[in-house]
Design an enzyme around this catalytic site. Structure first.
Site, PDB file in Angstrom:
ATOM      1  CE1 TYR A 291      -3.393  -2.601  -0.076  1.00 45.61           C
ATOM      2  CE2 TYR A 291      -3.830  -2.224   2.246  1.00 45.61           C
ATOM      3  CZ  TYR A 291      -4.130  -2.876   1.070  1.00 45.61           C
ATOM      4  OH  TYR A 291      -5.145  -3.795   1.027  1.00 45.61           O
TER       5      TYR A 291
ATOM      6  N   GLY B  74     -17.668  -3.119 -10.105  1.00 43.41           N
ATOM      7  CA  GLY B  74     -16.614  -3.540 -11.032  1.00 43.41           C
ATOM      8  C   GLY B  74     -15.311  -3.738 -10.282  1.00 43.41           C
TER       9      GLY B  74
ATOM     10  N   PRO C  23     -16.230  -2.592  -0.146  1.00 49.20           N
ATOM     11  CG  PRO C  23     -16.727  -1.972   2.046  1.00 49.20           C
ATOM     12  CD  PRO C  23     -15.579  -2.248   1.129  1.00 49.20           C
TER      13      PRO C  23
END
Length: 305
Positions: A52, A220, A216
């Protein structure tokens, strides 16, 4: 804040995990304020990954929270490894190195949970088992799991790994719900009946593996959020109607839909906005009726046989 038992491990965490993938997108003071709000709300379980922010998010988080031994005692940390630049790597060498680097960045001596980030086609299960055992024995990782894996991949890995795999982090939202739809269209000759996930939802329930829902609110593959999106007028009308009924935001209803499922799914939030985090937490306090849950499901374009 409601809590959840991850798998049947006895490891109790908040009902949501705070995803830190975007913490590098905000200023330090904003990050500090956001983390303080999360802790004040009881959301002390933070989800990371070595990739990340190109490896920067873990360090940014540690600085923003002011990591110390006393701080560490009151938070739960999860990280992931296995994604490298252009390929995946579940080798023992990489897993051990990645964890050591994450611990250094997070300024801690241990992770509460380590997940393997994406399936590695060249995975040697024995190497993963050795890495997990070494990390567990040395106290560097307390619990283990996977991300984006199907039942066969989990079973294969668990055959070699001594520690129980208690988490499978998977993409799930109202608009990305194939793991649910395939279970509704059993024995039907339509696209929704295609088994794309190997029955992963029921498998995880059968084997006491907690599903963590990533993205959530996305539709797509990182195409955007469905809330307030003109592409989903029927869905938003249904969500907004229920938001008004329950006196909450549309964000709360979107997560309430996930919480309503009996699999006790744990959403991973991705917001760095304190107000939206509050809305996410509020969703855990709402129990939709069956009619409301199915109404949302169908409004997203999902069908029933």
């Amino acid at each position: 804040m409601k809590t959840i038992n991850l798998g049947n491990s006895g490891f109790i965490t908040p009902a949501i995990a705070v995803g830190c993938m975007r913490i590098n997108k905000i200023e330090k003071k904003e990050a500090e304020s956001f983390i303080k709000t999360a802790l004040d709300l009881g959301a002390n379980f933070f989800d990371h990954a070595d990739r990340y922010g190109n490896g920067a998010c873990e360090s940014i988080f540690a600085d923003a929270i002011g990591m110390s031994s006393s701080v560490r005692e009151n938070i739960l940390l999860q990280s992931k490894c296995g994604i490298r630049q252009g390929y995946f790597d579940f080798s023992k060498e990489h897993i051990l190195k990645s964890v050591d680097e994450s611990l250094k960045k997070l300024k801690t001596s241990y992770l509460d949970v380590l997940l393997l980030h994406r399936p590695d086609a060249l995975m040697e299960c024995e190497e993963v088992a050795e890495a997990f055992s070494e990390l567990h024995t040395k106290g560097k990782v307390r619990h283990f799991g996977v991300s984006n894996q199907n039942p066969s991949q989990i079973q294969l890995l668990q055959k070699f790994v001594k520690q129980p795999l208690i988490i499978n982090q998977l993409q799930l939202s109202i608009t990305n719900a194939t793991m649910i739809s395939e279970g509704l269209h059993v024995n039907m000759n339509d696209d929704a009946a295609v088994n794309r996930n190997g029955g992963v939802l029921d498998f995880c329930r059968l084997h006491d593996i907690t599903i963590q829902a990533w993205s959530p609110f996305q539709y797509g593959t990182f195409e955007g959020v469905f809330l307030g999106n003109e592409k989903f007028p029927t869905l938003n009308a249904e969500i907004d109607k229920l938001a008004e009924k329950y006196g909450v935001s549309n964000t709360s209803i979107a997560l309430a839909w996930i919480f309503r499922h009996p699999a006790k799914i744990q959403p991973i939030t991705g917001t760095m906005n304190s107000g939206r985090l509050r809305d996410c937490i509020a969703g855990s306090e709402i129990t939709l009726t069956r009619e409301e849950w199915y109404g949302i499901y169908k409004a997203a374009g999902n069908t029933l046989p």
